[in-house]
Design a protein around this motif. Structure first.
Motif, PDB file in Angstrom:
ATOM      1  N   VAL A   1       3.922  -0.428   0.058  1.00  0.00           N
ATOM      2  CA  VAL A   1       4.740  -0.594  -1.130  1.00  0.00           C
ATOM      3  C   VAL A   1       5.280   0.765  -1.550  1.00  0.00           C
ATOM      4  CG1 VAL A   1       2.753  -0.369  -2.683  1.00  0.00           C
ATOM      5  CG2 VAL A   1       4.816  -1.565  -3.467  1.00  0.00           C
ATOM      6  N   GLN A   2       6.463   0.778  -2.108  1.00  0.00           N
ATOM      7  CA  GLN A   2       7.044   2.023  -2.584  1.00  0.00           C
ATOM      8  C   GLN A   2       6.454   2.427  -3.927  1.00  0.00           C
ATOM      9  OE1 GLN A   2      11.317   1.780  -2.663  1.00  0.00           O
ATOM     10  NE2 GLN A   2      11.499   1.733  -0.433  1.00  0.00           N
ATOM     11  N   ALA A   3       6.450   3.713  -4.182  1.00  0.00           N
ATOM     12  CA  ALA A   3       5.968   4.210  -5.462  1.00  0.00           C
ATOM     13  C   ALA A   3       6.701   3.525  -6.609  1.00  0.00           C
ATOM     14  CB  ALA A   3       6.141   5.718  -5.545  1.00  0.00           C
ATOM     15  N   GLY A   4       5.938   3.156  -7.621  1.00  0.00           N
ATOM     16  CA  GLY A   4       6.494   2.442  -8.753  1.00  0.00           C
ATOM     17  C   GLY A   4       6.438   0.942  -8.610  1.00  0.00           C
ATOM     18  N   GLY A   5       6.118   0.477  -7.426  1.00  0.00           N
ATOM     19  CA  GLY A   5       6.044  -0.943  -7.180  1.00  0.00           C
ATOM     20  C   GLY A   5       4.709  -1.534  -7.557  1.00  0.00           C
TER      21      GLY A   5
ATOM     22  N   ALA B   1      -9.850   6.927   0.277  1.00  0.00           N
ATOM     23  CA  ALA B   1      -8.760   7.559   0.996  1.00  0.00           C
ATOM     24  C   ALA B   1      -9.338   8.438   2.092  1.00  0.00           C
ATOM     25  CB  ALA B   1      -7.904   8.386   0.041  1.00  0.00           C
ATOM     26  N   PRO B   2      -8.572   8.707   3.146  1.00  0.00           N
ATOM     27  CA  PRO B   2      -9.068   9.563   4.223  1.00  0.00           C
ATOM     28  C   PRO B   2      -9.545  10.913   3.701  1.00  0.00           C
ATOM     29  CG  PRO B   2      -7.052   8.489   4.897  1.00  0.00           C
ATOM     30  CD  PRO B   2      -7.216   8.200   3.432  1.00  0.00           C
ATOM     31  N   GLY B   3     -10.745  11.301   4.113  1.00  0.00           N
ATOM     32  CA  GLY B   3     -11.292  12.577   3.712  1.00  0.00           C
ATOM     33  C   GLY B   3     -11.891  12.610   2.325  1.00  0.00           C
ATOM     34  N   LYS B   4     -11.904  11.485   1.636  1.00  0.00           N
ATOM     35  CA  LYS B   4     -12.446  11.432   0.291  1.00  0.00           C
ATOM     36  C   LYS B   4     -13.602  10.442   0.210  1.00  0.00           C
ATOM     37  CE  LYS B   4      -8.182  12.662  -2.154  1.00  0.00           C
ATOM     38  NZ  LYS B   4      -7.242  12.266  -3.234  1.00  0.00           N
ATOM     39  N   GLU B   5     -14.418  10.621  -0.814  1.00  0.00           N
ATOM     40  CA  GLU B   5     -15.508   9.693  -1.045  1.00  0.00           C
ATOM     41  C   GLU B   5     -14.986   8.393  -1.631  1.00  0.00           C
ATOM     42  OE1 GLU B   5     -19.042  12.970  -2.025  1.00  0.00           O
ATOM     43  OE2 GLU B   5     -18.417  11.524  -3.530  1.00  0.00           O
TER      44      GLU B   5
ATOM     45  N   LEU C   1       2.466   1.761  -8.983  1.00  0.00           N
ATOM     46  CA  LEU C   1       1.694   2.410  -7.937  1.00  0.00           C
ATOM     47  C   LEU C   1       2.210   3.809  -7.636  1.00  0.00           C
ATOM     48  CD1 LEU C   1       1.140  -0.666  -5.666  1.00  0.00           C
ATOM     49  CD2 LEU C   1      -0.681   0.798  -6.561  1.00  0.00           C
ATOM     50  N   LYS C   2       1.272   4.676  -7.337  1.00  0.00           N
ATOM     51  CA  LYS C   2       1.560   6.061  -7.011  1.00  0.00           C
ATOM     52  C   LYS C   2       1.087   6.361  -5.594  1.00  0.00           C
ATOM     53  CE  LYS C   2       0.545   7.321 -11.815  1.00  0.00           C
ATOM     54  NZ  LYS C   2      -0.316   8.160 -12.694  1.00  0.00           N
ATOM     55  N   PRO C   3       1.671   7.355  -4.942  1.00  0.00           N
ATOM     56  CA  PRO C   3       1.200   7.711  -3.599  1.00  0.00           C
ATOM     57  C   PRO C   3      -0.293   7.999  -3.551  1.00  0.00           C
ATOM     58  CG  PRO C   3       3.295   8.762  -4.011  1.00  0.00           C
ATOM     59  CD  PRO C   3       2.881   8.134  -5.307  1.00  0.00           C
ATOM     60  N   GLU C   4      -0.845   8.549  -4.615  1.00  0.00           N
ATOM     61  CA  GLU C   4      -2.267   8.846  -4.639  1.00  0.00           C
ATOM     62  C   GLU C   4      -3.148   7.602  -4.723  1.00  0.00           C
ATOM     63  OE1 GLU C   4      -0.674  10.481  -8.685  1.00  0.00           O
ATOM     64  OE2 GLU C   4       0.088  10.159  -6.653  1.00  0.00           O
ATOM     65  N   ASP C   5      -2.535   6.442  -4.919  1.00  0.00           N
ATOM     66  CA  ASP C   5      -3.279   5.192  -4.880  1.00  0.00           C
ATOM     67  C   ASP C   5      -3.514   4.715  -3.452  1.00  0.00           C
ATOM     68  OD1 ASP C   5      -3.465   4.855  -7.716  1.00  0.00           O
ATOM     69  OD2 ASP C   5      -1.402   4.111  -7.738  1.00  0.00           O
ATOM     70  N   THR C   6      -2.893   5.368  -2.490  1.00  0.00           N
ATOM     71  CA  THR C   6      -3.053   4.991  -1.099  1.00  0.00           C
ATOM     72  C   THR C   6      -4.514   5.109  -0.683  1.00  0.00           C
ATOM     73  OG1 THR C   6      -0.810   5.641  -0.489  1.00  0.00           O
ATOM     74  CG2 THR C   6      -2.434   5.557   1.274  1.00  0.00           C
TER      75      THR C   6
ATOM     76  N   LEU D   1      -5.996  -2.287   3.409  1.00  0.00           N
ATOM     77  CA  LEU D   1      -5.281  -1.024   3.271  1.00  0.00           C
ATOM     78  C   LEU D   1      -4.063  -1.178   2.380  1.00  0.00           C
ATOM     79  CD1 LEU D   1      -4.834   1.954   4.089  1.00  0.00           C
ATOM     80  CD2 LEU D   1      -3.570   1.102   6.078  1.00  0.00           C
ATOM     81  N   VAL D   2      -3.980  -0.306   1.398  1.00  0.00           N
ATOM     82  CA  VAL D   2      -2.820  -0.220   0.527  1.00  0.00           C
ATOM     83  C   VAL D   2      -2.177   1.138   0.748  1.00  0.00           C
ATOM     84  CG1 VAL D   2      -1.997  -0.133  -1.862  1.00  0.00           C
ATOM     85  CG2 VAL D   2      -3.762  -1.774  -1.206  1.00  0.00           C
ATOM     86  N   THR D   3      -0.922   1.134   1.142  1.00  0.00           N
ATOM     87  CA  THR D   3      -0.190   2.365   1.376  1.00  0.00           C
ATOM     88  C   THR D   3       0.998   2.423   0.436  1.00  0.00           C
ATOM     89  OG1 THR D   3      -0.819   2.355   3.720  1.00  0.00           O
ATOM     90  CG2 THR D   3       1.011   3.772   3.070  1.00  0.00           C
TER      91      THR D   3
END
Length: 122
Positions: free
Chosen positions: A12-16, A40-44, A86-91, A117-119
């Motif tokens: 989904v695009q940002a803001g969607g 998210a990858p690399g995060k807890e 939605l924001k990119p950081e929600d991926t 997976l939500v991107t």
């Protein structure tokens, strides 16, 4: 055995907006506290939202408060997470979980789904 199956993830695009679903085994959502977590990858793995077994209480991470809404449908034995603005950081991979403790943490849930997976693209 409690089984949890997430669905609804995607690109989904940002803001969607996007709604993810957690289909649970019989009566799970009405007898357990239910939560959504993400990793998210690399995060807890982090807490996103939770709803009590009675449906009387909800909790949200500060990062999603006002944008995400958790809900449940006991008849359908399903928990939902409506994600708006939605924001990119929600991926992340979003996981559904069930447990007996409330408020919930990533460490006190007894059952977990495989994740969806939500991107969010910018």
């Amino acid at each position: 055995q409690v089984q949890l199956v997430e669905s609804g993830g995607g690109l989904v695009q940002a803001g969607g907006s996007l709604r993810v679903f957690c289909a649970a085994s019989r009566r799970t959502v009405s007898t357990y506290n239910m939560g959504w977590f993400r990793q998210a990858p690399g995060k807890e793995r982090e807490f996103v939202a939770a709803i009590s077994w009675s449906g009387s209480s909800t909790e949200y991470a500060n990062s999603v408060k006002g944008r995400f809404t958790i809900s449940r449908d006991n008849a359908k034995n399903t928990v939902y997470l409506q994600m708006n603005s939605l924001k990119p950081e929600d991926t992340a991979v979003y996981y559904c979980a069930a447990g007996s403790s409330y408020p919930v943490t990533p460490y006190n849930m007894a059952y977990w789904g495989k994740g969806t997976l939500v991107t969010v693209s910018s």
